[in-house]
Design a protein around this motif. Structure first.
Motif, short mmCIF file in Angstrom:
data_model
loop_
_atom_site.label_atom_id
_atom_site.label_comp_id
_atom_site.label_asym_id
_atom_site.label_seq_id
_atom_site.Cartn_x
_atom_site.Cartn_y
_atom_site.Cartn_z
N HIS A 188 0.82 -1.21 0.00
CA HIS A 188 0.00 0.00 0.00
C HIS A 188 0.86 1.26 0.00
O HIS A 188 0.59 2.22 -0.72
N MET A 189 1.94 1.24 0.80
CA MET A 189 2.83 2.41 0.85
C MET A 189 3.58 2.60 -0.46
O MET A 189 3.77 3.71 -0.93
N SER A 190 4.05 1.48 -1.09
CA SER A 190 4.75 1.65 -2.36
C SER A 190 3.79 2.11 -3.45
O SER A 190 4.17 2.91 -4.30
N LEU A 191 2.55 1.63 -3.41
CA LEU A 191 1.56 2.09 -4.38
C LEU A 191 1.26 3.57 -4.16
O LEU A 191 1.12 4.33 -5.13
N LYS A 192 1.19 3.99 -2.91
CA LYS A 192 0.96 5.40 -2.60
C LYS A 192 2.13 6.26 -3.07
O LYS A 192 1.94 7.36 -3.58
N LEU A 193 3.34 5.76 -2.93
CA LEU A 193 4.53 6.49 -3.38
C LEU A 193 4.55 6.61 -4.90
O LEU A 193 4.83 7.69 -5.43
N ILE A 194 4.24 5.54 -5.60
CA ILE A 194 4.17 5.58 -7.06
C ILE A 194 3.09 6.55 -7.50
O ILE A 194 3.29 7.36 -8.41
N ASP A 195 1.93 6.49 -6.84
CA ASP A 195 0.82 7.39 -7.15
C ASP A 195 1.25 8.85 -6.97
O ASP A 195 1.01 9.68 -7.85
N SER A 196 1.90 9.15 -5.86
CA SER A 196 2.33 10.52 -5.59
C SER A 196 3.38 10.99 -6.59
O SER A 196 3.35 12.13 -7.05
N CYS A 197 4.31 10.11 -6.93
CA CYS A 197 5.34 10.48 -7.90
C CYS A 197 4.74 10.76 -9.27
O CYS A 197 5.14 11.72 -9.95
N LEU A 198 3.78 9.94 -9.68
CA LEU A 198 3.12 10.18 -10.97
C LEU A 198 2.36 11.50 -10.96
O LEU A 198 2.42 12.28 -11.91
N ARG A 199 1.64 11.76 -9.86
CA ARG A 199 0.90 13.01 -9.76
C ARG A 199 1.84 14.21 -9.76
O ARG A 199 1.57 15.23 -10.39
N LEU A 200 2.95 14.09 -9.03
CA LEU A 200 3.92 15.19 -9.01
C LEU A 200 4.59 15.39 -10.36
O LEU A 200 4.90 16.53 -10.73
N SER A 201 4.81 14.32 -11.11
CA SER A 201 5.44 14.47 -12.43
C SER A 201 4.53 15.16 -13.43
O SER A 201 5.00 15.80 -14.37
N VAL A 202 3.22 15.03 -13.22
CA VAL A 202 2.27 15.67 -14.13
C VAL A 202 2.38 17.20 -14.07
O VAL A 202 2.24 17.88 -15.09
N GLY A 243 5.15 15.85 -27.30
CA GLY A 243 5.86 14.78 -26.59
C GLY A 243 5.65 14.86 -25.09
O GLY A 243 5.40 13.85 -24.42
N LEU A 244 5.73 16.06 -24.52
CA LEU A 244 5.48 16.25 -23.08
C LEU A 244 4.04 15.90 -22.74
O LEU A 244 3.76 15.31 -21.70
N HIS A 245 3.13 16.28 -23.63
CA HIS A 245 1.70 16.00 -23.42
C HIS A 245 1.45 14.49 -23.42
O HIS A 245 0.60 14.00 -22.66
N VAL A 246 2.18 13.75 -24.24
CA VAL A 246 2.05 12.29 -24.27
C VAL A 246 2.51 11.69 -22.94
O VAL A 246 1.90 10.75 -22.43
N PHE A 247 3.59 12.23 -22.35
CA PHE A 247 4.03 11.75 -21.04
C PHE A 247 2.97 11.98 -19.97
O PHE A 247 2.77 11.14 -19.09
N VAL A 248 2.27 13.11 -20.05
CA VAL A 248 1.17 13.36 -19.10
C VAL A 248 0.05 12.34 -19.33
O VAL A 248 -0.53 11.83 -18.36
N LEU A 249 -0.23 12.02 -20.58
CA LEU A 249 -1.24 11.01 -20.88
C LEU A 249 -0.86 9.67 -20.24
O LEU A 249 -1.69 9.04 -19.58
N PHE A 250 0.39 9.23 -20.41
CA PHE A 250 0.81 7.96 -19.82
C PHE A 250 0.72 8.00 -18.30
O PHE A 250 0.33 7.02 -17.66
N SER A 251 1.05 9.14 -17.71
CA SER A 251 0.93 9.27 -16.25
C SER A 251 -0.52 9.08 -15.82
O SER A 251 -0.80 8.37 -14.86
N PHE A 252 -1.45 9.71 -16.54
CA PHE A 252 -2.86 9.57 -16.17
C PHE A 252 -3.40 8.18 -16.47
O PHE A 252 -4.31 7.71 -15.78
N LEU A 253 -2.88 7.52 -17.48
CA LEU A 253 -3.30 6.14 -17.72
C LEU A 253 -2.89 5.25 -16.54
O LEU A 253 -3.68 4.44 -16.06
N PHE A 254 -1.65 5.41 -16.07
CA PHE A 254 -1.20 4.64 -14.91
C PHE A 254 -1.98 5.04 -13.65
O PHE A 254 -2.35 4.18 -12.85
N LEU A 255 -2.23 6.34 -13.48
CA LEU A 255 -3.00 6.79 -12.32
C LEU A 255 -4.42 6.23 -12.34
O LEU A 255 -4.97 5.89 -11.28
N SER A 256 -5.02 6.14 -13.52
CA SER A 256 -6.38 5.60 -13.58
C SER A 256 -6.39 4.12 -13.22
O SER A 256 -7.34 3.64 -12.59
#
Length: 192
Positions: free
Chosen positions: A24-38, A156-169
């Motif tokens: 749960h903590m590693s999933l929360k860390l991945i989630d936070s990192c993806l959100r911060l990268s967006v 290209g940057l916009h595509v990285f945001v898309l991938f971040s949101f796909l993983f977040l979803s």
């Protein structure tokens, strides 16, 4: 002998209790990192797109206001960046984290918005580079190379945001639906 078996069983149960919490903590860390990268990716996409302009003595000025799809890309990037900031902050508030649906629905909606935005911007970049001879739309990038190169980077940057949101979803869907038991097989219940 009996006590050692109980101790081993207790160790196994105790370690299994720690595994879900660690996961749960590693999933929360991945989630936070993806959100911060967006956030910086969205800001960079907006900045690159809004500051794109190039003038040509033969054809005039070209900027992001000239193309409606780029305005959509900027709007979606702004929404994603603001949501990512707010959701990162609220993901560490324990009362909100337990409400998995608060993250699930907006993550899904933004993943779909990002998909539409990337598809539209990709079509724009393609048409600017290749044109469309069937509707007599000539390519533009030979006359505006600086505009096209900056737009390609922004896409290209916009595509990285898309991938971040796909993983977040996917992560938010896992969190929302992991609290439910899997459906039972009716044959299994009838035989028991």
């Amino acid at each position: 002998m009996r006590d050692t078996n109980n101790t081993r069983e207790g160790d196994r149960n105790g370690s299994s209790k720690h595994q879900p919490q660690e996961a749960h903590m590693s999933l929360k860390l991945i989630d936070s990192c993806l959100r911060l990268s967006v956030i910086p990716l969205s800001v960079a996409t907006i900045w690159l797109t809004v500051t794109i302009h190039q003038s040509n003595p033969d054809y005039g000025n070209l900027d992001y206001n000239s193309i409606m799809g780029l305005k959509y890309m900027v709007g979606v990037s702004a929404i994603c960046g603001i949501y990512a900031l707010l959701s990162t902050i609220s993901s560490w508030v324990t009362n909100l984290v337990s409400k998995a649906w608060l993250f699930f629905v907006p993550d899904q909606v933004l993943a779909y918005l990002m998909t539409a935005s990337v598809a539209g911007a990709t079509e724009i970049v393609y048409l600017l580079n290749k044109g469309d001879k069937t509707v007599t739309w000539s390519e533009v990038c030979s006359s505006y190379p600086h505009f096209c190169s900056k737009l390609t980077i922004a896409l290209g940057l916009h595509v990285f945001v898309l991938f971040s949101f796909l993983f977040l979803s996917v992560i938010s869907a896992y969190r929302a639906f992991s609290v439910f038991d899997p459906p039972c097989d009716s044959q299994t219940n009838g035989n028991a």
